[in-house]
Write a protein that holds these residues in place. Structure first.
Motif, PDB file in Angstrom:
ATOM      1  N   VAL A 142      -2.034  -5.608  13.758  1.00 43.10           N
ATOM      2  CA  VAL A 142      -2.260  -5.489  12.319  1.00 43.10           C
ATOM      3  C   VAL A 142      -2.827  -6.801  11.790  1.00 43.10           C
ATOM      4  O   VAL A 142      -2.271  -7.875  12.017  1.00 43.10           O
ATOM      5  CB  VAL A 142      -0.948  -5.139  11.576  1.00 43.10           C
ATOM      6  N   TYR A 143      -3.960  -6.693  11.099  1.00 41.57           N
ATOM      7  CA  TYR A 143      -4.581  -7.864  10.494  1.00 41.57           C
ATOM      8  C   TYR A 143      -3.940  -8.081   9.130  1.00 41.57           C
ATOM      9  O   TYR A 143      -4.122  -7.275   8.218  1.00 41.57           O
ATOM     10  CB  TYR A 143      -6.083  -7.639  10.373  1.00 41.57           C
ATOM     11  N   GLU A 144      -3.169  -9.127   8.992  1.00 43.01           N
ATOM     12  CA  GLU A 144      -2.412  -9.356   7.768  1.00 43.01           C
ATOM     13  C   GLU A 144      -3.342  -9.813   6.637  1.00 43.01           C
ATOM     14  O   GLU A 144      -4.065 -10.791   6.769  1.00 43.01           O
ATOM     15  CB  GLU A 144      -1.325 -10.405   8.010  1.00 43.01           C
ATOM     16  N   THR A 145      -3.322  -9.055   5.552  1.00 46.72           N
ATOM     17  CA  THR A 145      -4.141  -9.380   4.388  1.00 46.72           C
ATOM     18  C   THR A 145      -3.329  -9.160   3.116  1.00 46.72           C
ATOM     19  O   THR A 145      -2.334  -8.438   3.107  1.00 46.72           O
ATOM     20  CB  THR A 145      -5.404  -8.489   4.329  1.00 46.72           C
ATOM     21  N   LYS A 146      -3.775  -9.794   2.045  1.00 49.77           N
ATOM     22  CA  LYS A 146      -3.168  -9.615   0.728  1.00 49.77           C
ATOM     23  C   LYS A 146      -4.184  -8.945  -0.196  1.00 49.77           C
ATOM     24  O   LYS A 146      -5.377  -9.254  -0.133  1.00 49.77           O
ATOM     25  CB  LYS A 146      -2.757 -10.972   0.135  1.00 49.77           C
ATOM     26  N   PRO A 147      -3.742  -8.043  -1.062  1.00 49.38           N
ATOM     27  CA  PRO A 147      -4.682  -7.370  -1.965  1.00 49.38           C
ATOM     28  C   PRO A 147      -5.316  -8.367  -2.939  1.00 49.38           C
ATOM     29  O   PRO A 147      -4.662  -9.290  -3.421  1.00 49.38           O
ATOM     30  CB  PRO A 147      -3.811  -6.340  -2.693  1.00 49.38           C
ATOM     31  N   GLY A 148      -6.591  -8.148  -3.214  1.00 42.65           N
ATOM     32  CA  GLY A 148      -7.281  -9.012  -4.165  1.00 42.65           C
ATOM     33  C   GLY A 148      -8.792  -8.922  -4.027  1.00 42.65           C
ATOM     34  O   GLY A 148      -9.311  -8.424  -3.026  1.00 42.65           O
ATOM     35  N   MET A 149      -9.479  -9.417  -5.056  1.00 36.16           N
ATOM     36  CA  MET A 149     -10.938  -9.527  -5.048  1.00 36.16           C
ATOM     37  C   MET A 149     -11.290 -10.995  -5.174  1.00 36.16           C
ATOM     38  O   MET A 149     -10.981 -11.612  -6.191  1.00 36.16           O
ATOM     39  CB  MET A 149     -11.558  -8.735  -6.218  1.00 36.16           C
ATOM     40  N   ARG A 207     -15.072 -10.535  -1.381  1.00 39.39           N
ATOM     41  CA  ARG A 207     -14.181 -10.035  -0.319  1.00 39.39           C
ATOM     42  C   ARG A 207     -13.078  -9.234  -0.990  1.00 39.39           C
ATOM     43  O   ARG A 207     -12.349  -9.759  -1.831  1.00 39.39           O
ATOM     44  CB  ARG A 207     -13.581 -11.197   0.470  1.00 39.39           C
ATOM     45  N   PHE A 208     -12.978  -7.967  -0.632  1.00 39.66           N
ATOM     46  CA  PHE A 208     -12.062  -7.058  -1.331  1.00 39.66           C
ATOM     47  C   PHE A 208     -11.040  -6.475  -0.362  1.00 39.66           C
ATOM     48  O   PHE A 208     -11.390  -5.941   0.696  1.00 39.66           O
ATOM     49  CB  PHE A 208     -12.853  -5.931  -1.998  1.00 39.66           C
ATOM     50  N   VAL A 209      -9.766  -6.591  -0.727  1.00 39.08           N
ATOM     51  CA  VAL A 209      -8.663  -5.965   0.011  1.00 39.08           C
ATOM     52  C   VAL A 209      -7.931  -5.064  -0.975  1.00 39.08           C
ATOM     53  O   VAL A 209      -7.377  -5.537  -1.968  1.00 39.08           O
ATOM     54  CB  VAL A 209      -7.700  -7.008   0.607  1.00 39.08           C
ATOM     55  N   LYS A 210      -7.938  -3.795  -0.717  1.00 41.58           N
ATOM     56  CA  LYS A 210      -7.377  -2.825  -1.658  1.00 41.58           C
ATOM     57  C   LYS A 210      -5.858  -2.833  -1.654  1.00 41.58           C
ATOM     58  O   LYS A 210      -5.208  -2.825  -2.700  1.00 41.58           O
ATOM     59  CB  LYS A 210      -7.899  -1.423  -1.318  1.00 41.58           C
ATOM     60  N   LYS A 211      -5.267  -2.828  -0.457  1.00 41.49           N
ATOM     61  CA  LYS A 211      -3.810  -2.834  -0.307  1.00 41.49           C
ATOM     62  C   LYS A 211      -3.411  -3.834   0.750  1.00 41.49           C
ATOM     63  O   LYS A 211      -4.236  -4.259   1.565  1.00 41.49           O
ATOM     64  CB  LYS A 211      -3.312  -1.428   0.070  1.00 41.49           C
ATOM     65  N   ALA A 212      -2.136  -4.186   0.743  1.00 37.60           N
ATOM     66  CA  ALA A 212      -1.641  -5.166   1.702  1.00 37.60           C
ATOM     67  C   ALA A 212      -1.862  -4.665   3.128  1.00 37.60           C
ATOM     68  O   ALA A 212      -1.656  -3.483   3.433  1.00 37.60           O
ATOM     69  CB  ALA A 212      -0.147  -5.437   1.458  1.00 37.60           C
ATOM     70  N   ASN A 213      -2.328  -5.585   4.003  1.00 39.15           N
ATOM     71  CA  ASN A 213      -2.563  -5.323   5.422  1.00 39.15           C
ATOM     72  C   ASN A 213      -3.665  -4.289   5.657  1.00 39.15           C
ATOM     73  O   ASN A 213      -3.746  -3.698   6.733  1.00 39.15           O
ATOM     74  CB  ASN A 213      -1.280  -4.878   6.126  1.00 39.15           C
ATOM     75  N   GLU A 214      -4.501  -4.074   4.636  1.00 43.61           N
ATOM     76  CA  GLU A 214      -5.642  -3.169   4.819  1.00 43.61           C
ATOM     77  C   GLU A 214      -6.859  -3.988   5.208  1.00 43.61           C
ATOM     78  O   GLU A 214      -6.993  -5.151   4.837  1.00 43.61           O
ATOM     79  CB  GLU A 214      -5.911  -2.392   3.530  1.00 43.61           C
ATOM     80  N   ALA A 215      -7.753  -3.378   5.961  1.00 41.17           N
ATOM     81  CA  ALA A 215      -8.937  -4.092   6.432  1.00 41.17           C
ATOM     82  C   ALA A 215      -9.782  -4.559   5.257  1.00 41.17           C
ATOM     83  O   ALA A 215     -10.077  -3.773   4.360  1.00 41.17           O
ATOM     84  CB  ALA A 215      -9.757  -3.197   7.351  1.00 41.17           C
ATOM     85  N   PRO A 216     -10.180  -5.826   5.226  1.00 42.94           N
ATOM     86  CA  PRO A 216     -11.020  -6.318   4.120  1.00 42.94           C
ATOM     87  C   PRO A 216     -12.444  -5.796   4.246  1.00 42.94           C
ATOM     88  O   PRO A 216     -12.943  -5.556   5.351  1.00 42.94           O
ATOM     89  CB  PRO A 216     -10.964  -7.840   4.296  1.00 42.94           C
ATOM     90  N   VAL A 217     -13.098  -5.611   3.118  1.00 40.81           N
ATOM     91  CA  VAL A 217     -14.505  -5.202   3.081  1.00 40.81           C
ATOM     92  C   VAL A 217     -15.240  -6.153   2.152  1.00 40.81           C
ATOM     93  O   VAL A 217     -14.642  -6.812   1.299  1.00 40.81           O
ATOM     94  CB  VAL A 217     -14.667  -3.753   2.596  1.00 40.81           C
ATOM     95  N   MET A 218     -16.540  -6.202   2.327  1.00 42.71           N
ATOM     96  CA  MET A 218     -17.378  -7.003   1.446  1.00 42.71           C
ATOM     97  C   MET A 218     -18.072  -6.054   0.470  1.00 42.71           C
ATOM     98  O   MET A 218     -18.582  -5.001   0.854  1.00 42.71           O
ATOM     99  CB  MET A 218     -18.421  -7.781   2.246  1.00 42.71           C
ATOM    100  N   ILE A 219     -18.066  -6.433  -0.806  1.00 38.49           N
ATOM    101  CA  ILE A 219     -18.701  -5.606  -1.837  1.00 38.49           C
ATOM    102  C   ILE A 219     -19.612  -6.478  -2.684  1.00 38.49           C
ATOM    103  O   ILE A 219     -19.434  -7.702  -2.772  1.00 38.49           O
ATOM    104  CB  ILE A 219     -17.659  -4.904  -2.740  1.00 38.49           C
ATOM    105  N   ALA A 220     -20.600  -5.836  -3.272  1.00 37.44           N
ATOM    106  CA  ALA A 220     -21.503  -6.502  -4.211  1.00 37.44           C
ATOM    107  C   ALA A 220     -21.170  -6.041  -5.616  1.00 37.44           C
ATOM    108  O   ALA A 220     -20.957  -4.849  -5.860  1.00 37.44           O
ATOM    109  CB  ALA A 220     -22.949  -6.182  -3.875  1.00 37.44           C
TER     110      ALA A 220
END
Length: 710
Positions: A333-340, A393-406
């Motif tokens: 699991v790639y640990e991430t925190k939600p945020g833009m 860099r956008f993470v929708k929910k905790a531990n969700e894969a980050p995506v790049m958005i414009a």
């Protein structure tokens, strides 16, 4: 939560409603019920218990209502009390909504019954209340106490819609000739009633014409993300920017309703859902069950069932499997925190439209947060001023894969927001390269600028003129654009919904034709075709386009090997070509005799079918008489030979037709019980349908893959 609604339909079912007027083949009642059923079935399709419907009939042969003690309310019947409308109610109301044998029954009294029905059901609760009155205006309408009825409609906030059969409507452009005096008087009364209570008065033909126009479902906005949009790290730096924002979908793919599988259940008990009981038979939803098995020689059938909880995940690594236990599963699991998090900015002109990887969303400030609104507005105007996009860099929910958005600015007179779309990573990008269209390279490496595959300057000019003549962006003669977003509808989505609604109320009738509004963009506008015809004629002449007569596809023929001696073995043995074709293939020497039969000089498609059928029958017999899987391998080898030969000779249809029949026999358990394990063996050895041209009986890759599904 959706608003609650209470709708009552008051339908005139008097004897005169069974008559035919205005040249219609339908009775007046059937004509009017098109609108009523469409409205009711649309409500049913929503599936909300809070959307309640009631149905009242007046000028009925009997009386059934809460006020029936008073003679003024006779011949008025409540066919359906207010409540959720289900399919059984459709069947019941269909039986009741038929022309009666009487003209007694007052329409205004029926309106009072409808008001009473709503008051009793809704009480003081908040509902959207509506009454639809459908009549031909040829019955009784007592106007005594009409002022009190209008006051009650207003006090109860009930919207009234009056739709009349063949009522005069100047705006719609209809006027009934030789109208009876009592009907003309009734129309005037009902028109005044609708005006007094701010209701709607129209001829029902107009309402029915509007039914073909799809009704787009209004979707309540639901935030897909609520959080912060940051520039820099607010936890470390005071100069960092942090804006409280909310994200909502802007564009979404609209899909037609999907069908589910049901089975006809018992008529009584058995857990049948009463809401799905049709014509006395209930429908039970089919549930799928998944079984996990592993090979085990000691288990019956050679396979052992295991529980899902006993399984662990494994990842392929080359030709081996790397197991990951549940305890160690967190390491993947790639640990991430939600945020833009804004990582940078880019010029808008450098962004390519083919970068889009998702639907678009809108980003607006947090509700009731003025500080966030001011900050986001500043960012939007800055991006617009510098014609730039923000890369986030956008993470929708905790531990969700980050995506790049414009993030792109959107400024409108009364609304401003950021529009986001997902960007590709390098792994998502597919830089396909194709040869140029304006040059041709020979096998020797020479580049040609003039070739029969390269258009000339004259061809380019003519093609440009043709394209310009078919330009849809030019306003038509009336000044309106041909295509507007508000008038473009998905044909599949709305056609499926139309068919479902119609079939619910007309189970045996032919389906209605596709509305013209759904077919509007299936063909070019006729005026554009006429306008572009001279250009296309000139283009055809310049390009020397000619119709080519289709050539029937010839079958491949295999050259038969000849002995070194040059002698004809068949002639020496006294075997003619006709005898080779007529010979029956024996199971003991099936492969050799099969190849001999199809190699005859006069072996045509009929011979190929006969030979294949004999080989398939031998395979069936082997499987039928097989103890466990003893004969499976031999049966499979017979089919493998047939498939190879038919594929090489391009008789795709011969193999595919026989293999489809075999599937029915295996899944139908006609080969002495369940032989699904042999079918799985055929799948494992890829002995499926032959891919090839459809005119030769072949299928494409998708159909071949789907064929293995049960």
């Amino acid at each position: 939560m959706a608003d609650k609604s209470a709708t009552v339909y008051i339908v005139d079912v008097g004897r005169t409603m069974g008559q035919h007027h205005s040249g219609r083949s339908q009775s007046d009642l059937d004509f009017a019920m098109q609108y009523v059923w469409d409205k009711i079935t649309t409500t049913i399709s929503n599936g909300r218990k809070t959307d309640t419907v009631g149905v009242i009939g007046f000028r009925t042969d009997y009386t059934n209502n809460a006020l029936q003690a008073d003679d003024a309310y006779s011949n008025i019947s409540v066919f359906k009390e207010l409540g959720q409308f289900l399919m059984p109610h459709v069947r019941e109301c269909t039986e009741h909504l038929q022309p009666s044998e009487t003209n007694r029954g007052d329409g205004i009294s029926a309106l009072v019954v409808g008001i009473q029905l709503i008051k009793t059901f809704c009480r003081h609760l908040k509902y959207r209340k509506s009454i639809y009155l459908i009549t031909d205006g040829r019955g009784s309408f007592d106007t005594d106490g009409l002022d009190q009825i209008v006051a009650q409609l207003k006090s109860e906030t009930i919207s009234l819609t009056i739709l009349g059969v063949d009522f005069d409507d100047a705006e719609y452009g209809f006027k009934e000739e030789d109208k009876p005096a009592n009907k003309a008087k009734t129309e005037a009364v009902l028109h005044q009633l609708a005006e007094d209570c701010s209701g709607v008065f129209a001829t029902i033909a107009e309402a029915i014409d509007e039914l073909v126009r799809p009704r787009v479902k209004e979707v309540r906005p639901v935030a897909s993300y609520k959080g912060t949009l940051t520039l820099g790290d607010p936890e470390k730096f005071d100069t960092a920017m942090s804006i409280d924002i909310e994200r909502y979908p802007r564009t979404m793919l609209a899909k037609p309703v999907s069908a589910s599988r049901y089975v006809v259940g018992p008529t009584e008990g058995g857990g049948v859902d009463e809401s799905m009981r049709i014509d006395g038979q209930g429908l039970q939803a089919v549930k799928q069950a998944r079984v996990y098995q592993v090979p085990d020689e000691s288990a019956p059938g050679g396979k052992k069932d295991i529980d899902k909880d006993d399984m662990e995940k494994g990842y392929k690594y080359g030709r081996t499997i790397v197991p990951i236990s549940k305890i160690d599963e967190n390491v993947t699991v790639y640990e991430t925190k939600p945020g833009m998090e804004i990582v940078g900015f880019t010029e808008a002109r450098k962004y390519k439209r083919f970068f889009h990887m998702s639907n678009t969303n809108v980003i607006v400030p947090q509700k009731l947060n003025d500080q966030a609104a001011i900050a986001l507005s500043s960012l939007i105007h800055t991006l617009a001023e510098y014609e730039s996009y923000a890369i986030v860099r956008f993470v929708k929910k905790a531990n969700e894969a980050p995506v790049m958005i414009a993030l792109a600015p959107n400024l409108e007179p009364d609304f401003e927001c950021l529009i986001d779309v997902q960007l590709p990573f390098i792994e998502d990008f597919r830089p396909y390269k194709f040869p140029p269209l304006n040059t041709v390279r020979t096998v020797t490496g020479k580049t040609l600028s003039e070739h029969r595959f390269i258009p000339t300057d004259d061809m380019n000019v003519l093609m440009s003129a043709y394209v310009d003549s078919m330009d849809l962006s030019d306003p038509s003669s009336d000044g309106d654009d041909f295509i507007t977003t508000e008038d473009t509808f998905s044909p599949i989505l709305h056609r499926v919904n139309q068919i479902i609604r119609y079939r619910a109320t007309h189970p045996d009738s032919p389906l209605p034709p596709v509305p013209d509004i759904l077919m509007k963009y299936s063909h070019p506008p006729p005026e554009l075709i006429g306008k572009s015809q001279p250009h296309i004629d000139a283009l055809i002449k310049a390009c020397d386009v000619k119709r080519v007569t289709p050539v029937l596809k010839s079958r491949r023929t295999r050259e038969q090997p000849k002995p070194k001696s040059g002698l004809d073995i068949d002639e020496l043995l006294g075997i003619s070509s006709d005898q080779k074709v007529r010979i029956r293939i024996s199971l003991s020497n099936a492969v050799a005799e099969y190849k001999q039969k199809i190699s005859a000089d006069d072996a045509d498609e009929a011979v190929m079918k006969e030979a294949a059928s004999e080989m398939f029958n031998h395979a069936r017999e082997l499987v039928k008489t097989s103890i466990a899987d003893l004969n499976y391998g031999r049966a499979r080898s017979l089919l493998a030979v047939v498939r190879e030969e038919m594929g090489e000779l391009e008789y795709y249809g011969v193999w595919n037709d026989e293999f489809r029949k075999l599937k029915k026999d295996v899944l139908g358990k006609k080969l002495d019980g369940d032989r699904s394990d042999w079918w799985e063996e055929l799948k494992r050895f890829e002995l499926g349908l032959l891919e090839g041209p459809r005119e030769a009986g072949g299928v494409d890759w998708t159909d071949a893959k789907q064929f293995w599904n049960p």
